[in-house]
Write an enzyme that holds these catalytic residues in place. Sequence first.
Site, PDB file in Angstrom:
ATOM      1  N   ASP A 203       4.339   4.181   8.845  1.00  0.00           N
ATOM      2  CA  ASP A 203       4.536   5.402   7.704  1.00  0.00           C
ATOM      3  C   ASP A 203       4.039   4.975   6.404  1.00  0.00           C
ATOM      4  O   ASP A 203       2.820   4.061   6.462  1.00  0.00           O
ATOM      5  CB  ASP A 203       5.839   6.008   7.766  1.00  0.00           C
ATOM      6  CG  ASP A 203       5.802   7.324   7.350  1.00  0.00           C
ATOM      7  OD1 ASP A 203       5.232   8.210   7.940  1.00  0.00           O
ATOM      8  OD2 ASP A 203       6.252   7.504   6.185  1.00  0.00           O
ATOM      9  N   TYR A 320       2.657  11.059  -1.481  1.00  0.00           N
ATOM     10  CA  TYR A 320       1.829  11.912  -0.632  1.00  0.00           C
ATOM     11  C   TYR A 320       0.697  12.564  -1.728  1.00  0.00           C
ATOM     12  O   TYR A 320      -0.308  12.904  -1.072  1.00  0.00           O
ATOM     13  CB  TYR A 320       2.786  13.208  -0.244  1.00  0.00           C
ATOM     14  CG  TYR A 320       3.555  12.909   1.052  1.00  0.00           C
ATOM     15  CD1 TYR A 320       2.799  12.977   2.137  1.00  0.00           C
ATOM     16  CD2 TYR A 320       4.552  12.317   0.915  1.00  0.00           C
ATOM     17  CE1 TYR A 320       3.865  12.680   3.505  1.00  0.00           C
ATOM     18  CE2 TYR A 320       5.568  11.796   1.950  1.00  0.00           C
ATOM     19  CZ  TYR A 320       4.913  12.060   3.047  1.00  0.00           C
ATOM     20  OH  TYR A 320       5.805  11.475   4.331  1.00  0.00           O
ATOM     21  N   HIS A 376       7.580   7.948  16.367  1.00  0.00           N
ATOM     22  CA  HIS A 376       7.233   7.376  14.793  1.00  0.00           C
ATOM     23  C   HIS A 376       8.036   6.445  14.270  1.00  0.00           C
ATOM     24  O   HIS A 376       7.763   5.414  13.457  1.00  0.00           O
ATOM     25  CB  HIS A 376       7.116   8.869  14.134  1.00  0.00           C
ATOM     26  CG  HIS A 376       6.831   8.652  12.472  1.00  0.00           C
ATOM     27  ND1 HIS A 376       5.645   8.405  12.203  1.00  0.00           N
ATOM     28  CD2 HIS A 376       7.624   8.915  11.327  1.00  0.00           C
ATOM     29  CE1 HIS A 376       5.569   7.949  10.697  1.00  0.00           C
ATOM     30  NE2 HIS A 376       6.874   8.657  10.290  1.00  0.00           N
TER      31      HIS A 376
END
Length: 404
Positions: A203, A320, A376
């Site tokens: 991630d 982000y 994930h």
Amino acid sequence: MSYSNPPFKPTISLEPFKISIPDKDLEDLKILIGLSRLPKETYENKNTEPNRFNKQNNNFGVSRKWLDETRTYWVDQYDWRKQESRINSQPAFTAQVKNKDGLEYKIHFAALFSNKKDAIPIILSHGWPGSFIEFLPIMEHVREQYNPDSLPYHLIFPSSPGYLFSDSPPTDREFSVKDIGYLYDQLMKGLGFGDAYIAQGGDVGSFITNELGMSYDGCKAIHLNMRKFSQPPPGTQESSKPFGIPEMLEHFQLYGYNLEHATRPSTIGLVVGSNPISLLCWIGEKLLEWSDENPSIDTILTFISLYWFTDTFPSSIYTYRYGFGSKRDVKSAENEYQHTPTGYTYHPKEITPVPVHWVKTAHNLVWSKEYESGGHFAALEKPERLWGDVEEFVKQVWPNDSSE
């Protein structure tokens, strides 16, 4: 506590760390959960299944029923002190690390130090909505596998800046993965590992790991269990396929949260961070939807509780903006060829599973493995398997491997 002795005298300020949440904070949380309104039933929150792998058309997010049951369990049965004790059973520290401007940042990390000075240093980086506790199952497995005298590694599990017990990014300037990479390299140097270490991550942690491999000579190899591509690399078979409306809709469904984090981080940070039930919905959904096998309710609530007690949801989503938002980092290591020897573990239930042949176009890929299961949160879902991959990779790339 064993595993808690750094092999070299640190050149940075280092203090042992234990989590100790005040009783009042626990009481206040239960009161807030109890006072929070459970919204009314709708078609969407009644007819939903928060798992995209069921391949049905009713994935509208978490259900009202799940939220109601989980809220009740949180108040009546969940034992924070038990989880706190489990986390505290692993050695942890805070270090004062200077950034490029000479300003100090507090970096929190768990660690398993070997008594072998020549053990291999590995720094393992988490992503969002995770934290260093994603690696707790790996820490526990390693301690079953090795004692401090036989452990062939020095393992460092930092809390990324803005998460849990590390300092938040500054409020007066931009802060990105490049800044994190610099602080992590300084951390490894301050612990005496700066000349040669390995980095691992998934991630956002994969972005940090990639940055370490790209920018710092001390990082000799990297292992990833996620690699992001915005589109199929040129020259691959997939690059010639049209990206139709169904694919676009699925893409936006998966990344709707991402666009919100990237374009409205202030709003979503304030909304989700202001209420424990909001936090449970927003993060709990991802833990359920992105996992191949659902984590336990205790695991989910421990993640949520840590974010709540540390008030760090608003400060955890800044990266982000560099992927989808207003500060696209065009010089990111993600956009350059990675010459550092790379290992890659493929899991088919990753958010956007990236095949090995894509990774080969962007990395000096020297080791890879593909599985038919796994999602994930690899360190959480399949700790023994992921750790086995890391060990296998290390044996291939580290000279005079002390794990033999």
